[in-house]
Scaffold this motif. Structure first.
Motif, PDB file in Angstrom:
ATOM      1  N   ALA A 108       0.817  -1.204   0.000  1.00 38.48           N
ATOM      2  CA  ALA A 108       0.000   0.000   0.000  1.00 38.48           C
ATOM      3  C   ALA A 108       0.856   1.261   0.000  1.00 38.48           C
ATOM      4  N   GLN A 109       2.080   1.163   0.520  1.00 38.19           N
ATOM      5  CA  GLN A 109       2.971   2.309   0.594  1.00 38.19           C
ATOM      6  C   GLN A 109       4.339   1.902   0.057  1.00 38.19           C
ATOM      7  N   GLY A 110       5.275   2.843   0.107  1.00 37.50           N
ATOM      8  CA  GLY A 110       6.636   2.533  -0.299  1.00 37.50           C
ATOM      9  C   GLY A 110       7.016   3.179  -1.618  1.00 37.50           C
ATOM     10  N   ASP A 111       8.234   3.568  -1.718  1.00 38.60           N
ATOM     11  CA  ASP A 111       8.770   4.174  -2.939  1.00 38.60           C
ATOM     12  C   ASP A 111       8.795   3.137  -4.050  1.00 38.60           C
ATOM     13  N   PRO A 112       8.076   3.350  -5.169  1.00 37.66           N
ATOM     14  CA  PRO A 112       8.068   2.360  -6.246  1.00 37.66           C
ATOM     15  C   PRO A 112       9.455   2.019  -6.764  1.00 37.66           C
ATOM     16  N   GLY A 113      10.388   2.966  -6.671  1.00 30.86           N
ATOM     17  CA  GLY A 113      11.734   2.692  -7.157  1.00 30.86           C
ATOM     18  C   GLY A 113      12.454   1.611  -6.385  1.00 30.86           C
ATOM     19  N   ALA A 114      12.044   1.404  -5.130  1.00 35.93           N
ATOM     20  CA  ALA A 114      12.680   0.382  -4.293  1.00 35.93           C
ATOM     21  C   ALA A 114      11.916  -0.931  -4.300  1.00 35.93           C
ATOM     22  N   ARG A 115      10.839  -1.032  -5.083  1.00 37.53           N
ATOM     23  CA  ARG A 115      10.039  -2.249  -5.069  1.00 37.53           C
ATOM     24  C   ARG A 115      10.835  -3.498  -5.457  1.00 37.53           C
ATOM     25  N   PRO A 116      11.682  -3.466  -6.496  1.00 29.38           N
ATOM     26  CA  PRO A 116      12.470  -4.672  -6.797  1.00 29.38           C
ATOM     27  C   PRO A 116      13.361  -5.103  -5.634  1.00 29.38           C
ATOM     28  N   LEU A 117      13.925  -4.129  -4.898  1.00 29.87           N
ATOM     29  CA  LEU A 117      14.747  -4.458  -3.737  1.00 29.87           C
ATOM     30  C   LEU A 117      13.898  -5.078  -2.633  1.00 29.87           C
ATOM     31  N   ALA A 118      12.736  -4.490  -2.362  1.00 25.97           N
ATOM     32  CA  ALA A 118      11.857  -5.019  -1.329  1.00 25.97           C
ATOM     33  C   ALA A 118      11.394  -6.428  -1.671  1.00 25.97           C
ATOM     34  N   THR A 119      11.099  -6.665  -2.934  1.00 25.64           N
ATOM     35  CA  THR A 119      10.660  -7.991  -3.371  1.00 25.64           C
ATOM     36  C   THR A 119      11.765  -9.017  -3.182  1.00 25.64           C
ATOM     37  N   ALA A 120      12.956  -8.694  -3.661  1.00 22.50           N
ATOM     38  CA  ALA A 120      14.081  -9.634  -3.551  1.00 22.50           C
ATOM     39  C   ALA A 120      14.457  -9.874  -2.101  1.00 22.50           C
ATOM     40  N   LEU A 121      14.417  -8.820  -1.274  1.00 23.77           N
ATOM     41  CA  LEU A 121      14.745  -8.960   0.138  1.00 23.77           C
ATOM     42  C   LEU A 121      13.780  -9.915   0.827  1.00 23.77           C
ATOM     43  N   HIS A 122      12.484  -9.744   0.605  1.00 20.39           N
ATOM     44  CA  HIS A 122      11.525 -10.589   1.303  1.00 20.39           C
ATOM     45  C   HIS A 122      11.477 -12.007   0.736  1.00 20.39           C
ATOM     46  N   ARG A 123      11.827 -12.177  -0.497  1.00 24.71           N
ATOM     47  CA  ARG A 123      11.979 -13.549  -1.013  1.00 24.71           C
ATOM     48  C   ARG A 123      13.096 -14.261  -0.257  1.00 24.71           C
ATOM     49  N   LEU A 124      14.211 -13.565  -0.025  1.00 19.51           N
ATOM     50  CA  LEU A 124      15.312 -14.151   0.744  1.00 19.51           C
ATOM     51  C   LEU A 124      14.906 -14.415   2.189  1.00 19.51           C
ATOM     52  N   LEU A 125      14.162 -13.486   2.779  1.00 22.83           N
ATOM     53  CA  LEU A 125      13.789 -13.636   4.175  1.00 22.83           C
ATOM     54  C   LEU A 125      12.851 -14.816   4.398  1.00 22.83           C
TER      55      LEU A 125
END
Length: 262
Positions: A108-125
């Protein structure tokens, strides 16, 4: 087996190991701020460290994970990558497809530019060693640590390419010796900043659909931040194209089903 260190290096490691046992977890994080990454030898890495990574993937349910078509996860909120660390955002949904390693995130929130990083981070987590199955780079041993009373092996590797647009990122996995479960993940975020560092403790593990999932996450470095997995269902049967649409399409859209009672 790991390469035998010199007597000087061995003495230094023993001193560091004794010091680590005397420090509580928060102080360990502070003590490592100047140099949070271990020194590892160049070359092909350690065959025994690679074997430990494979054993951890098995402990996390690798055979079951490989049979799933899709996994649909919901979070109460997320830790969103932002220089120089993490910031909280609202509820989010994560979609994973084991075949091809596809992952997609909607928040719902978050800078769209960081979405690939957030996705990859949570896949690892959420996947831990499962996300690294088939990794061909060097895997090395580093100093073990004790986390919440559990002695943990420390495996270190370099992801190339890294997360987002980074050429590479450094990754440390802390895997407990008794169960083979990932207890802490440490990751650089070179796409954000050369000094960006993420340290997250993972707790509340449950085995659902044959896969071991951490349910609770807490940042170690920087400001305290905690979030949790609140929903999970599998095998909806949508195609990869459903996740490439904006917004998602078809069976990928519905929020993850609430976690079953423990």
């Amino acid at each position: 087996m790991p390469t035998m260190p010199s007597s000087t290096a061995l003495h230094r490691r023993r001193l560091l190991g004794h010091a680590a046992l005397l420090l509580p977890t928060p102080l360990l994080a502070l003590a490592g701020c100047a140099s949070p990454w271990p020194e590892v030898p160049a070359g092909a890495g350690s065959s025994s460290a690679r074997q430990r990574l494979q054993e951890a993937a098995e402990a996390h349910g690798l055979p079951a994970w490989q049979t799933l078509q899709d996994a649909n996860l919901g979070f109460d909120r997320l830790a969103w990558p932002a220089a120089p660390g993490l910031q909280p955002v609202g509820p989010a949904q994560l979609r994973l497809m084991p075949a091809g390693g596809l992952a997609a995130l909607q928040a719902a929130q978050g800078d769209p530019g960081a979405r690939p990083l957030a996705t990859a981070l949570h896949r690892l987590l959420v996947l831990g060693p499962l996300a690294l199955h088939g990794f061909t780079g060097a895997v090395n041993w580093a100093e073990p640590v004790t986390l919440q009373g559990r002695r943990c092996d420390h495996l270190h590797l370099q992801l190339a390419p890294g997360l987002g647009a980074a050429a590479s990122d450094r990754l440390s996995l802390f895997i407990d010796r008794e169960q083979g479960w990932l207890r802490r993940l440490q990751l650089s975020l070179q796409a954000l900043d050369a000094s960006a560092l993420v340290q997250v403790d993972l707790t509340g593990h449950r085995r659902l659909h044959g896969v071991l999932w951490p349910l609770r996450f807490a940042s170690v470095a920087g400001a305290p931040l905690a979030w949790q997995l609140t929903g999970l269902d599998v095998n909806r049967g949508y195609p990869a194209s459903a996740l490439l649409a904006t917004p998602w399409a078809g069976r990928a859209v519905a929020p993850a089903a609430a976690l079953p009672p423990a």
